[in-house]
Design a protein around this motif. Structure first.
Motif, PDB file in Angstrom:
ATOM      1  N   ASN A 123      -1.155   9.551   8.658  1.00  0.00           N
ATOM      2  CA  ASN A 123      -0.725   9.471   7.500  1.00  0.00           C
ATOM      3  C   ASN A 123      -1.268   7.873   6.923  1.00  0.00           C
ATOM      4  N   LEU A 124      -1.420   7.224   7.861  1.00  0.00           N
ATOM      5  CA  LEU A 124      -1.857   5.609   7.381  1.00  0.00           C
ATOM      6  C   LEU A 124      -3.730   5.895   7.131  1.00  0.00           C
ATOM      7  N   LEU A 125      -3.745   6.349   8.033  1.00  0.00           N
ATOM      8  CA  LEU A 125      -5.736   6.967   7.577  1.00  0.00           C
ATOM      9  C   LEU A 125      -5.595   7.403   6.274  1.00  0.00           C
ATOM     10  N   ASN A 126      -4.626   7.911   5.595  1.00  0.00           N
ATOM     11  CA  ASN A 126      -5.238   8.831   4.406  1.00  0.00           C
ATOM     12  C   ASN A 126      -5.123   7.918   3.079  1.00  0.00           C
ATOM     13  N   PRO A 127      -5.978   7.382   2.488  1.00  0.00           N
ATOM     14  CA  PRO A 127      -6.352   6.356   1.381  1.00  0.00           C
ATOM     15  C   PRO A 127      -5.211   6.872   0.276  1.00  0.00           C
ATOM     16  N   LYS A 128      -4.754   7.843   0.046  1.00  0.00           N
ATOM     17  CA  LYS A 128      -4.382   9.199  -1.573  1.00  0.00           C
ATOM     18  C   LYS A 128      -3.185   8.500  -0.988  1.00  0.00           C
ATOM     19  N   VAL A 129      -2.103   8.716   1.004  1.00  0.00           N
ATOM     20  CA  VAL A 129      -0.999   8.537   0.431  1.00  0.00           C
ATOM     21  C   VAL A 129      -0.660   6.613  -0.016  1.00  0.00           C
ATOM     22  N   ALA A 130      -1.494   6.129   0.061  1.00  0.00           N
ATOM     23  CA  ALA A 130      -0.807   4.494  -0.140  1.00  0.00           C
ATOM     24  C   ALA A 130      -1.615   4.041  -1.717  1.00  0.00           C
TER      25      ALA A 130
END
Length: 211
Positions: A123-130
């Protein structure tokens, strides 16, 4: 309330967004199908813990960096893609995660902890989530709110709570539906290999995405 506009509307929108399938959803389903309920629920908790981190980043303004630095965005996206591909390769090479001869030792503590950490990193390494948290939450916060990061934290906690409930339900449902398949060692190994290929596919998709 605490600088939040249309809180019921946010809850409804958040639930719909939680239900919409995405990388995290398929990650949890894949874990549940190949390794069972415990692995699925733990992976769901890991993904939701990553969402908690994104909430804190958004509240503190750190996610803004991703919108202003194309290099950083690309770096994080590439790291996430490589990590998903790495998880896929590990599953392709690994023996069955659960054996019917030793059900008690099927999920040792360190294995579940590893699955949990992998969920967080996925989850953290998906910049789209941020960027999602940074773009979605402010729509329900008053521009003149005097409460600082509090509205972000409340909305983020709400979204994570509904998301956790949905993801755990999804994990349990997927695991229960395929429980009879995992009793066969050969079938279980096949499910695990398919899961590995799915992870690799997600990594390629993330790496090739334009934004």
């Amino acid at each position: 309330m605490f600088g939040i506009n249309n809180y019921p509307g946010f809850i409804m929108a958040g639930v719909l967004l939680n239900i919409a399938p995405g990388t995290d959803t398929f990650y949890i389903i894949s874990r549940s199908i190949s390794q069972g309920t415990k692995a699925g629920v733990v992976s769901a908790l890991g993904v939701c813990s990553g969402a908690v981190c994104h909430t804190l980043f958004a509240a503190l303004g750190l996610s803004v960096i991703l919108t202003t630095s194309a290099t950083l965005f690309f770096t994080v996206k590439l790291a996430g893609a490589f990590y998903l591909a790495y998880l896929g390769c590990v599953l392709l090479k690994a023996p069955p995660a659960v054996t019917p001869q030793d059900k008690k030792a099927a999920h040792p503590h360190n294995s579940l902890r590893k699955i949990y950490c992998q969920g967080i990193l996925t989850n953290l390494l998906n910049p789209k989530v941020a960027l999602f948290f940074l773009a979605f939450l402010p729509q329900f916060i008053s521009t003149d709110s005097p409460y600082g990061p509090l509205p972000f934290l409340i909305l983020g906690a709400t979204f994570v709570t509904t998301g956790t409930l949905w993801c755990c339900f999804l994990a349990c449902s997927a695991a229960r539906t395929t429980s009879y398949l995992r009793k066969n060692n050969a079938v279980q190994l096949g499910l695990q290999k398919i899961t590995g290929l799915v992870f690799i596919g997600f990594g390629v998709q993330l790496a090739l995405s334009k934004n």
